[in-house]
Structures are given as structure tokens and as C-alpha cells.
Motif scaffolding. Sequence first.
Motif, PDB file in Angstrom:
ATOM      1  N   GLY A  58       0.816  -1.218   0.000  1.00 14.63           N
ATOM      2  CA  GLY A  58       0.000   0.000   0.000  1.00 14.63           C
ATOM      3  C   GLY A  58       0.840   1.253   0.000  1.00 14.63           C
ATOM      4  N   GLY A  59       0.206   2.361  -0.265  1.00 17.12           N
ATOM      5  CA  GLY A  59       0.883   3.653  -0.292  1.00 17.12           C
ATOM      6  C   GLY A  59       0.978   4.212  -1.693  1.00 17.12           C
ATOM      7  N   GLU A  60       1.449   5.430  -1.754  1.00 18.35           N
ATOM      8  CA  GLU A  60       1.578   6.110  -3.047  1.00 18.35           C
ATOM      9  C   GLU A  60       2.709   5.506  -3.864  1.00 18.35           C
ATOM     10  OE1 GLU A  60       2.260  10.511  -5.032  1.00 18.35           O
ATOM     11  OE2 GLU A  60       2.653  10.247  -2.908  1.00 18.35           O
ATOM     12  N   LEU A  61       2.468   5.381  -5.145  1.00 20.49           N
ATOM     13  CA  LEU A  61       3.487   4.932  -6.083  1.00 20.49           C
ATOM     14  C   LEU A  61       4.164   6.176  -6.649  1.00 20.49           C
ATOM     15  CD1 LEU A  61       1.340   2.179  -7.834  1.00 20.49           C
ATOM     16  CD2 LEU A  61       2.931   1.901  -5.925  1.00 20.49           C
ATOM     17  N   LYS A  62       5.141   6.711  -5.903  1.00 16.17           N
ATOM     18  CA  LYS A  62       5.729   8.008  -6.241  1.00 16.17           C
ATOM     19  C   LYS A  62       6.389   8.027  -7.611  1.00 16.17           C
ATOM     20  CE  LYS A  62       6.223   9.666  -1.562  1.00 16.17           C
ATOM     21  NZ  LYS A  62       7.117  10.239  -0.558  1.00 16.17           N
ATOM     22  N   GLY A  63       7.016   6.950  -8.005  1.00 18.33           N
ATOM     23  CA  GLY A  63       7.627   6.900  -9.333  1.00 18.33           C
ATOM     24  C   GLY A  63       6.602   7.046 -10.435  1.00 18.33           C
ATOM     25  N   LEU A  64       5.464   6.394 -10.246  1.00 21.59           N
ATOM     26  CA  LEU A  64       4.400   6.494 -11.244  1.00 21.59           C
ATOM     27  C   LEU A  64       3.768   7.881 -11.241  1.00 21.59           C
ATOM     28  CD1 LEU A  64       2.660   3.023 -10.858  1.00 21.59           C
ATOM     29  CD2 LEU A  64       4.363   3.740 -12.523  1.00 21.59           C
ATOM     30  N   THR A  65       3.611   8.463 -10.053  1.00 24.46           N
ATOM     31  CA  THR A  65       3.058   9.814  -9.956  1.00 24.46           C
ATOM     32  C   THR A  65       3.952  10.797 -10.697  1.00 24.46           C
ATOM     33  OG1 THR A  65       2.064   9.312  -7.813  1.00 24.46           O
ATOM     34  CG2 THR A  65       2.341  11.634  -8.361  1.00 24.46           C
ATOM     35  N   LYS A  66       5.247  10.690 -10.478  1.00 23.48           N
ATOM     36  CA  LYS A  66       6.206  11.593 -11.131  1.00 23.48           C
ATOM     37  C   LYS A  66       6.172  11.409 -12.655  1.00 23.48           C
ATOM     38  CE  LYS A  66      11.034  12.946 -10.986  1.00 23.48           C
ATOM     39  NZ  LYS A  66      12.343  12.708 -10.389  1.00 23.48           N
ATOM     40  N   THR A  67       6.099  10.161 -13.098  1.00 24.32           N
ATOM     41  CA  THR A  67       6.044   9.895 -14.537  1.00 24.32           C
ATOM     42  C   THR A  67       4.773  10.463 -15.160  1.00 24.32           C
ATOM     43  OG1 THR A  67       7.385   7.902 -14.306  1.00 24.32           O
ATOM     44  CG2 THR A  67       6.038   8.063 -16.280  1.00 24.32           C
ATOM     45  N   LEU A  68       3.642  10.287 -14.490  1.00 22.33           N
ATOM     46  CA  LEU A  68       2.385  10.798 -15.031  1.00 22.33           C
ATOM     47  C   LEU A  68       2.387  12.323 -15.083  1.00 22.33           C
ATOM     48  CD1 LEU A  68      -0.340  10.240 -16.238  1.00 22.33           C
ATOM     49  CD2 LEU A  68      -1.285  10.069 -13.942  1.00 22.33           C
ATOM     50  N   ALA A  69       2.930  12.976 -14.051  1.00 21.55           N
ATOM     51  CA  ALA A  69       3.015  14.445 -14.065  1.00 21.55           C
ATOM     52  C   ALA A  69       3.880  14.921 -15.223  1.00 21.55           C
ATOM     53  CB  ALA A  69       3.560  14.955 -12.734  1.00 21.55           C
ATOM     54  N   ALA A  70       5.013  14.279 -15.442  1.00 18.13           N
ATOM     55  CA  ALA A  70       5.894  14.657 -16.561  1.00 18.13           C
ATOM     56  C   ALA A  70       5.197  14.420 -17.897  1.00 18.13           C
ATOM     57  CB  ALA A  70       7.198  13.870 -16.491  1.00 18.13           C
ATOM     58  N   THR A  71       4.440  13.345 -17.994  1.00 19.75           N
ATOM     59  CA  THR A  71       3.727  13.024 -19.228  1.00 19.75           C
ATOM     60  C   THR A  71       2.644  14.060 -19.518  1.00 19.75           C
ATOM     61  OG1 THR A  71       4.162  10.679 -18.837  1.00 19.75           O
ATOM     62  CG2 THR A  71       2.437  11.212 -20.420  1.00 19.75           C
ATOM     63  N   ARG A  72       1.895  14.450 -18.489  1.00 17.15           N
ATOM     64  CA  ARG A  72       0.859  15.481 -18.664  1.00 17.15           C
ATOM     65  C   ARG A  72       1.489  16.800 -19.094  1.00 17.15           C
ATOM     66  NH1 ARG A  72      -4.247  14.584 -15.163  1.00 17.15           N
ATOM     67  NH2 ARG A  72      -4.304  16.840 -15.143  1.00 17.15           N
ATOM     68  N   ASN A  73       2.624  17.155 -18.484  1.00 17.39           N
ATOM     69  CA  ASN A  73       3.300  18.405 -18.850  1.00 17.39           C
ATOM     70  C   ASN A  73       3.777  18.370 -20.296  1.00 17.39           C
ATOM     71  OD1 ASN A  73       2.854  19.566 -16.350  1.00 17.39           O
ATOM     72  ND2 ASN A  73       4.825  18.916 -15.533  1.00 17.39           N
ATOM     73  N   GLN A  74       4.277  17.218 -20.752  1.00 18.31           N
ATOM     74  CA  GLN A  74       4.701  17.102 -22.141  1.00 18.31           C
ATOM     75  C   GLN A  74       3.513  17.239 -23.088  1.00 18.31           C
ATOM     76  OE1 GLN A  74       6.254  13.304 -23.621  1.00 18.31           O
ATOM     77  NE2 GLN A  74       7.839  14.480 -24.693  1.00 18.31           N
ATOM     78  N   ALA A  75       2.385  16.640 -22.727  1.00 16.35           N
ATOM     79  CA  ALA A  75       1.182  16.767 -23.561  1.00 16.35           C
ATOM     80  C   ALA A  75       0.746  18.227 -23.644  1.00 16.35           C
ATOM     81  CB  ALA A  75       0.060  15.887 -23.009  1.00 16.35           C
ATOM     82  N   MET A  76       0.820  18.953 -22.520  1.00 15.71           N
ATOM     83  CA  MET A  76       0.458  20.384 -22.536  1.00 15.71           C
ATOM     84  C   MET A  76       1.411  21.191 -23.401  1.00 15.71           C
ATOM     85  SD  MET A  76      -0.957  21.468 -18.790  1.00 15.71           S
ATOM     86  CE  MET A  76      -1.154  23.159 -19.285  1.00 15.71           C
ATOM     87  N   GLU A  77       2.706  20.878 -23.343  1.00 14.85           N
ATOM     88  CA  GLU A  77       3.676  21.580 -24.191  1.00 14.85           C
ATOM     89  C   GLU A  77       3.343  21.382 -25.668  1.00 14.85           C
ATOM     90  OE1 GLU A  77       7.502  20.082 -23.044  1.00 14.85           O
ATOM     91  OE2 GLU A  77       7.333  20.917 -21.011  1.00 14.85           O
ATOM     92  N   ARG A  78       2.969  20.184 -26.035  1.00 15.08           N
ATOM     93  CA  ARG A  78       2.599  19.909 -27.426  1.00 15.08           C
ATOM     94  C   ARG A  78       1.294  20.611 -27.807  1.00 15.08           C
ATOM     95  NH1 ARG A  78       4.592  13.590 -27.834  1.00 15.08           N
ATOM     96  NH2 ARG A  78       6.798  14.132 -27.696  1.00 15.08           N
ATOM     97  N   LEU A  79       0.374  20.707 -26.864  1.00 17.64           N
ATOM     98  CA  LEU A  79      -0.860  21.452 -27.077  1.00 17.64           C
ATOM     99  C   LEU A  79      -0.541  22.916 -27.388  1.00 17.64           C
ATOM    100  CD1 LEU A  79      -4.070  21.683 -26.716  1.00 17.64           C
ATOM    101  CD2 LEU A  79      -3.501  22.339 -24.381  1.00 17.64           C
ATOM    102  N   VAL A  80       0.331  23.510 -26.602  1.00 17.27           N
ATOM    103  CA  VAL A  80       0.726  24.910 -26.805  1.00 17.27           C
ATOM    104  C   VAL A  80       1.393  25.084 -28.165  1.00 17.27           C
ATOM    105  CG1 VAL A  80       2.317  26.713 -26.013  1.00 17.27           C
ATOM    106  CG2 VAL A  80       0.880  25.506 -24.366  1.00 17.27           C
ATOM    107  N   GLU A  81       2.275  24.166 -28.531  1.00 17.37           N
ATOM    108  CA  GLU A  81       2.945  24.255 -29.837  1.00 17.37           C
ATOM    109  C   GLU A  81       1.937  24.236 -30.975  1.00 17.37           C
ATOM    110  OE1 GLU A  81       5.743  21.033 -30.001  1.00 17.37           O
ATOM    111  OE2 GLU A  81       6.971  21.865 -28.380  1.00 17.37           O
TER     112      GLU A  81
END
Length: 120
Positions: A58-81
Motif C-alpha cells: 500500500g501507499g503512493e506509487l511516487k515513481g508512477l506519480t512523477k512519470t504521469l506528471a511529466a507526461t501530462r506536462n509534455q502533452a500540454m507543451e505539445r498542445l501549446v505548440e
Amino acid sequence: MGIEDYGGGQTQSEVLIVTTNDVPGYQVTQVIGEVFGLTVRSRHLGSQIGAGLKSMIGGELKGLTKTLAATRNQAMERLVEQAMARGANAVLMMRFDVTEAADVGTEVCAYGTAAVISKT
């Protein structure tokens, strides 16, 4: 790891991104249309094993959380482009869509309506 590793959102950009239909103090002068930013990420074997072990206790999967945040940020960067390439200075009604991609990764799509706005 700091909070910046687990968060996201817009950085300094020429394109304003909002989740609302309009922007207070601005008027929409042109609707350009739908824009999106898409990325698919897979996790490496080490993080999958670590996540599997962590999920047993149990507990937070911090590695996965960090990966998902980076992935969302990359998607937003592509949206802006894409919005900038089409002449927009704003994206209205921005949303995320997240799905599993053929059991090999996570697909994240940031999408919204590209528009030109001006101060009222």
C-alpha cells in the motif's frame, strides 16, 4: 523529490490555457478550433517491479506519480505548440484524457479549443 516533481500546469507561455469557456476581462475574437497534444509513455522494468512490490503493502506509487506528471506536462507543451502554430493566443476548455495504450504504456492527451482573445 520536491513538489515540482509531482505537479504541473502552465509555465510561461504566449498561449493562455484555461479550463473555462471564457476568460474574465477578455473577449474571444476568433475561434480557431480543436487542438491537442498527445504522448504515450511506457515505464521501464525497474519501476514496474518497484510499483508491483509497493502495491502489495500500500501507499503512493511516487515513481508512477512523477512519470504521469511529466507526461501530462509534455502533452500540454505539445498542445501549446499546436495552438501557436495555428495562430492562437489561448486554449479554452482544456482537458486531459488518459488511457492505457495496448498494455504497453499510458496515453495522455491534452485538448481544448484554440482561440484568439483580446482584452476588453
